[in-house]
Write an enzyme that holds these catalytic residues in place. Sequence first.
Site, PDB file in Angstrom:
ATOM      1  N   PHE A 183     -21.279 -36.118 -54.125  1.00 17.40           N
ATOM      2  CA  PHE A 183     -22.234 -37.047 -54.824  1.00 17.40           C
ATOM      3  C   PHE A 183     -23.351 -36.230 -54.953  1.00 17.40           C
ATOM      4  O   PHE A 183     -24.034 -35.579 -53.984  1.00 17.40           O
ATOM      5  CB  PHE A 183     -22.645 -38.366 -53.980  1.00 17.40           C
ATOM      6  CG  PHE A 183     -23.649 -38.985 -54.810  1.00 17.40           C
ATOM      7  CD1 PHE A 183     -23.478 -40.085 -55.584  1.00 17.40           C
ATOM      8  CD2 PHE A 183     -25.223 -38.949 -54.410  1.00 17.40           C
ATOM      9  CE1 PHE A 183     -24.536 -40.630 -56.407  1.00 17.40           C
ATOM     10  CE2 PHE A 183     -26.086 -39.668 -54.985  1.00 17.40           C
ATOM     11  CZ  PHE A 183     -25.824 -40.659 -56.001  1.00 17.40           C
ATOM     12  N   ASP A 229     -26.124 -28.549 -51.579  1.00 24.35           N
ATOM     13  CA  ASP A 229     -26.902 -29.741 -51.702  1.00 24.35           C
ATOM     14  C   ASP A 229     -27.224 -30.217 -50.219  1.00 24.35           C
ATOM     15  O   ASP A 229     -26.276 -30.931 -49.884  1.00 24.35           O
ATOM     16  CB  ASP A 229     -26.137 -30.782 -52.474  1.00 24.35           C
ATOM     17  CG  ASP A 229     -26.620 -31.927 -52.923  1.00 24.35           C
ATOM     18  OD1 ASP A 229     -27.943 -32.295 -52.053  1.00 24.35           O
ATOM     19  OD2 ASP A 229     -26.278 -33.062 -53.439  1.00 24.35           O
ATOM     20  N   LYS A 266     -34.633 -36.509 -49.937  1.00 24.54           N
ATOM     21  CA  LYS A 266     -34.748 -37.632 -49.011  1.00 24.54           C
ATOM     22  C   LYS A 266     -35.459 -37.363 -47.903  1.00 24.54           C
ATOM     23  O   LYS A 266     -36.742 -37.964 -47.931  1.00 24.54           O
ATOM     24  CB  LYS A 266     -33.237 -37.714 -48.568  1.00 24.54           C
ATOM     25  CG  LYS A 266     -32.365 -38.325 -49.603  1.00 24.54           C
ATOM     26  CD  LYS A 266     -31.093 -39.226 -49.080  1.00 24.54           C
ATOM     27  CE  LYS A 266     -30.140 -40.159 -50.247  1.00 24.54           C
ATOM     28  NZ  LYS A 266     -29.563 -39.392 -51.030  1.00 24.54           N
TER      29      LYS A 266
HETATM   30  C1  LIG Z   1     -28.927 -39.238 -52.344  1.00 23.53           C
HETATM   31  C2  LIG Z   1     -28.352 -37.861 -52.729  1.00 23.53           C
HETATM   32  C3  LIG Z   1     -28.689 -37.365 -54.164  1.00 23.53           C
HETATM   33  C4  LIG Z   1     -29.540 -37.959 -55.102  1.00 23.53           C
HETATM   34  O1  LIG Z   1     -30.957 -38.109 -54.672  1.00 23.53           O
HETATM   35  P1  LIG Z   1     -31.901 -38.937 -55.603  1.00 23.53           P
HETATM   36  O2  LIG Z   1     -32.973 -38.955 -54.891  1.00 23.53           O
HETATM   37  O3  LIG Z   1     -31.363 -40.305 -55.473  1.00 23.53           O
HETATM   38  O4  LIG Z   1     -31.840 -38.411 -56.800  1.00 23.53           O
HETATM   39  C5  LIG Z   1     -28.195 -36.306 -54.513  1.00 23.53           C
HETATM   40  N1  LIG Z   1     -27.298 -35.242 -53.246  1.00 23.53           N
HETATM   41  C6  LIG Z   1     -27.290 -35.920 -52.201  1.00 23.53           C
HETATM   42  C7  LIG Z   1     -26.161 -35.307 -51.119  1.00 23.53           C
HETATM   43  C8  LIG Z   1     -27.588 -37.378 -51.931  1.00 23.53           C
HETATM   44  O5  LIG Z   1     -27.307 -37.834 -50.779  1.00 23.53           O
END
Ligand SMILES: *Cc1c(COP(=O)(O)O)cnc(C)c1O
Length: 406
Positions: free
Chosen positions: A138, A225, A254
């Site tokens: 994701f 990521d 986050k």
């Molecule tokens: C939440 C998340 C995203 C997206 O972040 P947003 O601030 O919602 O755009 C991307 N990568 C990972 C691993 C995430 O947990």
Amino acid sequence: MTATRTFVEAASPHVMNTYGRLPIALSHGQGCRVWDVNGKCYLDALGGIAVNTLGHNHPQLVPALQDQIGKIIHSCNYYHVPNQEALAKKLVELSGMTNVFFCSTGLEANEAALKLARKFGHDKGIDRPEIVVYEKAFHGRSIATLSATSNPKIQAGFGPLVEGFIRVPLNDIAALKAATQDNPNVVAVFFEAIQGEGGVNPMDLDYLRELRTLCDERHWLMMIDEVQCGMGRTGKWFAHQWAGIVPDVMPLAKGLGSGVPVGAVVAGPKAAHIFQPGNHGTTFGGNPLATRAGVETIRIMEEDNLLDNAATVGTYLKKGLETALSAELVSGAVKEIRGLGLMLGIDLSKPCGVLTQRAADAGLLISVTADSVVRLVPPLILTKVEADEIVALLCPLISALLKETP
Ligand SMILES: *Cc1c(COP(=O)(O)O)cnc(C)c1O
């Protein structure tokens, strides 16, 4: 009908219906507790989805943010922003990398990483660069990041998807080699060190090390990521640090601002100078308030030893869950409890979406990902007493659900 229900019905007609929301509206919080508009108290084991690093109403964060708001909230990137410099210096120091681009959200950080990878390729004369991504990944909800994501539910209705991705299974170096064999267009591998939305799936540390070597041999960018698993959640600043490696590109968001939207792309020497003036930018990125939140979050984490806390209380919580669910683990009704530090997933043998409401009724906020995985990503200030409370509230609900006939 309760007042909450009335609030929800009154509030819903004008907001787009994009989330499966619970009929709860939170009004305020303190530490790891939050209260709804009716005064009901909840233990927060979700932390706004791994965002509220320092919990709620932190006694040092709040005055620091108030101070910043009273000075300047937003200037703009036509000018230097000293708080950006301070946060960048800190992120560079913690990551062993060299330069930072600031944005506001996770998808934006990932979007910047994807642009970096493509330009890295173009600068080398590769006209159609390709990026390796993973099953169950994701990366966000923009057109490019949802294309890199591997969930058909997230992609459905938004085609045509962005091209240039090669998808491989997790933790399988042979499959990766086979999928990229004789392909001169590959420029990067892009993955979460521990997948969050995909069900709390860690990359093996040996795999990460082998991948680092492969990326070096083939001159690929290693892009990790860390939007969810980073910022101390696993007990190290960044989850890949458990493998002793350093990536070339690392998106963050986050937990970075403990609730204030701030995202970042940290880059090492191979990627730090790819963007030149005019190549990329964003209006809100790294504004004085957002970057102050990042600076203060890291300062407080260091002062209060929250990395150690995440590791210690996380291990304690995992053990507590394993003990309370030992019969279910033996029978296979609970398949696995996995994760690191305060990023834990309880993988059940059946869908468990109903648990979010049942837990909330019992006074506990959690989430369910990948249909059957209970995810716990509480604030990093969680205490052992609160960990005990999570176990006591959650495990009976899990046991009861597993006994129900479908
Ligand atoms: C939440 C998340 C995203 C997206 O972040 P947003 O601030 O919602 O755009 C991307 N990568 C990972 C691993 C995430 O947990």
